[in-house]
Write an enzyme that holds these catalytic residues in place. Structure first.
Site, PDB file in Angstrom:
ATOM      1  N   ASP A 164       0.818  -1.229   0.000  1.00  0.00           N
ATOM      2  CA  ASP A 164       0.000   0.000   0.000  1.00  0.00           C
ATOM      3  C   ASP A 164       0.845   1.270   0.000  1.00  0.00           C
ATOM      4  OD1 ASP A 164      -2.260  -1.693   0.290  1.00  0.00           O
ATOM      5  OD2 ASP A 164      -1.881  -1.777   2.438  1.00  0.00           O
ATOM      6  N   LYS A 177       2.136   2.273  -5.055  1.00  0.00           N
ATOM      7  CA  LYS A 177       2.783   1.796  -6.295  1.00  0.00           C
ATOM      8  C   LYS A 177       1.877   1.994  -7.504  1.00  0.00           C
ATOM      9  CE  LYS A 177       2.991  -2.330  -4.566  1.00  0.00           C
ATOM     10  NZ  LYS A 177       2.588  -2.149  -3.169  1.00  0.00           N
ATOM     11  N   GLY A 198      -4.552  -4.562  -4.590  1.00  0.00           N
ATOM     12  CA  GLY A 198      -5.599  -3.717  -5.165  1.00  0.00           C
ATOM     13  C   GLY A 198      -5.210  -2.268  -5.138  1.00  0.00           C
ATOM     14  N   HIS A 199      -5.435  -1.592  -6.252  1.00  0.00           N
ATOM     15  CA  HIS A 199      -5.302  -0.147  -6.179  1.00  0.00           C
ATOM     16  C   HIS A 199      -6.388   0.526  -6.995  1.00  0.00           C
ATOM     17  CE1 HIS A 199      -2.494  -1.171  -9.474  1.00  0.00           C
ATOM     18  NE2 HIS A 199      -3.125  -0.173 -10.054  1.00  0.00           N
ATOM     19  N   GLN A 210       1.943  -6.049  -3.163  1.00  0.00           N
ATOM     20  CA  GLN A 210       2.280  -6.064  -1.726  1.00  0.00           C
ATOM     21  C   GLN A 210       3.606  -5.310  -1.513  1.00  0.00           C
ATOM     22  OE1 GLN A 210       1.289  -9.561  -2.965  1.00  0.00           O
ATOM     23  NE2 GLN A 210      -0.729  -8.736  -2.654  1.00  0.00           N
TER      24      GLN A 210
HETATM   25  P1  IMP Z   1      -2.776 -12.868   1.985  1.00  0.00           P
HETATM   26  O1  IMP Z   1      -1.888 -12.281   0.927  1.00  0.00           O
HETATM   27  O2  IMP Z   1      -4.242 -12.646   1.712  1.00  0.00           O
HETATM   28  O3  IMP Z   1      -2.430 -14.288   2.286  1.00  0.00           O
HETATM   29  O4  IMP Z   1      -2.485 -12.056   3.347  1.00  0.00           O
HETATM   30  C1  IMP Z   1      -1.246 -12.159   4.040  1.00  0.00           C
HETATM   31  C2  IMP Z   1      -0.858 -10.811   4.640  1.00  0.00           C
HETATM   32  O5  IMP Z   1      -0.519  -9.920   3.564  1.00  0.00           O
HETATM   33  C3  IMP Z   1      -1.959 -10.116   5.426  1.00  0.00           C
HETATM   34  O6  IMP Z   1      -1.358  -9.385   6.491  1.00  0.00           O
HETATM   35  C4  IMP Z   1      -2.553  -9.141   4.426  1.00  0.00           C
HETATM   36  O7  IMP Z   1      -3.169  -8.035   5.056  1.00  0.00           O
HETATM   37  C5  IMP Z   1      -1.308  -8.728   3.669  1.00  0.00           C
HETATM   38  N1  IMP Z   1      -1.591  -8.264   2.299  1.00  0.00           N
HETATM   39  C6  IMP Z   1      -1.916  -9.009   1.220  1.00  0.00           C
HETATM   40  N2  IMP Z   1      -2.076  -8.238   0.138  1.00  0.00           N
HETATM   41  C7  IMP Z   1      -1.841  -6.976   0.529  1.00  0.00           C
HETATM   42  C8  IMP Z   1      -1.806  -5.718  -0.162  1.00  0.00           C
HETATM   43  O8  IMP Z   1      -2.034  -5.611  -1.375  1.00  0.00           O
HETATM   44  N3  IMP Z   1      -1.488  -4.634   0.600  1.00  0.00           N
HETATM   45  C9  IMP Z   1      -1.187  -4.734   1.924  1.00  0.00           C
HETATM   46  N4  IMP Z   1      -1.201  -5.867   2.605  1.00  0.00           N
HETATM   47  C10 IMP Z   1      -1.513  -6.987   1.910  1.00  0.00           C
END
Ligand code: IMP
Length: 434
Positions: A13, A16, A40-41, A224
């Site tokens: 977040d 990017k 997601g953005h 991420q």
């Molecule tokens: P997962 O990717 O859904 O397995 O989540 C694993 C961890 O990554 C969690 O703490 C989510 O909140 C974090 N996470 C996954 N995708 C994002 C993103 O796009 N931005 C910020 N945190 C993310």
């Protein structure tokens, strides 16, 4: 013009999306290399708002190609819904998007199995996005995953789907997390989605390598952030993919020798969504002030983001892992109203002062940040597009971060619009983006 990776240097977040959208103008192709629809953005086209989750934002630039690399896990339902919402707004997707035949396919059963780790007594909840991302990567590594090429091979897919799902149902029943699902209907739905996706699926590694050979340039887009990288992040509070720069090679099939630069994106402060250690989290009113001013709520899940102060040792760590040539500092304007801005310049662990990031969450949780306070500028920087127009104290803040991290700040973002950006003349970043 070279090929460049842009990725998050914190916990995701970092903004990017805006930066990739802005720089994608200078490249021929934008390629995503990991993750899934957990990312997601938000992008505005005229009055219309879109949340892009799987498709690289380069798709919004007419004439540019977008690639979804082999390193992603793809939920075809999410993908087709994204394609359709873009096409209904007049964006040409089918002709400009290529999807790797080696990317893995995500099924509803993956979401069901996520309940094994999230919320079951005795298991540490990671606060995932509940999209089934982790279980899908588990299948990939366990070598029982179904890839795009398998989905398109209808006879093979039918047999494979039935055997893989039978296993998942048995596991879910054993652990008491089974949710009634009509597997026959899901299989048919996926077969129909496969036909919609088929024209876009190809060997994207060859597509990218041939394009590079022919002099085209590629922007690799990370999702991420590095601290969520499965190897280098705050394990186990990480995502399941290689969000760092190394992932760009494994997740697209383009070799390191073909990539000329790496640009990190960092907020002027720091946020994290989901559980896990966060040494500089501001649990007082300042954290709340950042959240409000920065509108820090997740684009995919809407969850409030945890907010805190810029962490120099963390940035030094992610700069080393990724080999940053330069960084972009985003959301500088969110700090406009602070009189003094704490910056973490080191960590203490017990009686020791640490130079490196510890490996375990147990240690990271015990870190005591060492802060230095930098004077705030108490005036608006919102929308400033020239470095010279920044208040002197904002320049001092940036110079402080640059000096302590040892990484160039080549670009500063002062608002969500493309124009609300400063690219520093003569910087390495300016040279990389051409
Ligand atoms: P997962 O990717 O859904 O397995 O989540 C694993 C961890 O990554 C969690 O703490 C989510 O909140 C974090 N996470 C996954 N995708 C994002 C993103 O796009 N931005 C910020 N945190 C993310």
């Amino acid at each position: 013009m070279g090929n460049v990776i842009i990725l998050g240097s914190q916990w995701g977040d970092e903004g990017k999306g805006k930066i990739v959208d802005l720089f994608s103008d200078r490249f021929d192709i934008v390629a995503r290399y990991q993750g899934g629809h957990n990312a997601g953005h938000t992008v505005f086209i005229g009055e219309k708002k879109f949340v892009l989750k799987l498709i690289p934002s380069g798709i919004l630039r007419p004439g540019k190609k977008a690639v979804i690399g082999n390193g992603l896990v793809i939920d075809p339902v999410a993908l087709v819904s994204e394609i359709e919402s873009l096409e209904s707004a007049g964006v040409e997707v089918t002709a400009n998007l290529s999807i790797s035949n080696r990317a893995h396919v995500l099924f509803p059963a993956h979401r069901m199995l996520e309940k094994m780790s999230e919320g079951r007594p005795g298991r540490v909840s990671l606060g995932t996005t509940s999209r089934g991302i982790g279980p899908c990567y588990e299948d990939k590594i366990a070598r029982r995953g179904i890839r795009m090429a398998d989905l398109l091979d209808t006879a093979f897919f039918r047999a494979q789907f039935d055997s893989v799902m039978e296993e998942k149902v048995a596991i879910a029943r054993t652990f008491g997390i089974y949710q009634e699902m009509d597997l026959g209907r899901i299989r048919e739905e996926y077969e129909a989605l496969a036909e919609r996706i088929r024209p876009m699926v190809c060997d994207t590694a060859m597509l990218l390598n041939h394009a590079i050979r022919d002099g085209k340039s590629v922007l690799f887009e990370g999702a991420q952030g590095t601290m969520l990288d499965v190897d280098h992040g705050t394990y186990p509070f990480v995502t399941s993919s290689s969000a760092g720069a190394g992932g760009a090679c494994t997740g697209t099939g383009v070799a390191p020798t073909r990539i000329q630069g790496v640009i990190g994106v960092s907020k002027a402060y720091i946020t994290r969504v989901g559980a896990g250690p966060f040494p500089t989290e501001a649990l007082d009113g300042a954290g709340e002030q950042i959240r409000k001013r920065g509108n820090e709520f997740g684009a995919v899940t809407g969850r409030p983001r945890r907010c805190g102060w810029f962490d120099v040792p963390l940035l030094r760590y992610t700069a080393a892992i990724n080999g940053f040539d330069s960084i972009v500092v985003t959301k500088l304007d969110v700090l406009d109203e602070f009189d003094r801005i704490p910056v973490c310049v080191g960590y203490r662990l017990g009686s020791e002062q640490l130079a490196e990031m510890p490996a375990t969450v147990r240690e990271i949780e015990k870190l005591e940040p060492i802060y230095e306070c930098v004077p705030g500028w108490s005036t608006s920087t919102f929308g400033i597009s020239s470095y010279d127009d920044l208040p002197a104290k904002a320049k001092e803040y940036l110079a402080f971060l640059e000096e302590r991290t040892g990484v160039e700040i080549g670009c500063i973002s002062t608002g969500p619009e493309r124009t609300q950006t400063i690219v520093k003349a003569g910087s390495r970043l300016e040279k990389l983006i051409g």
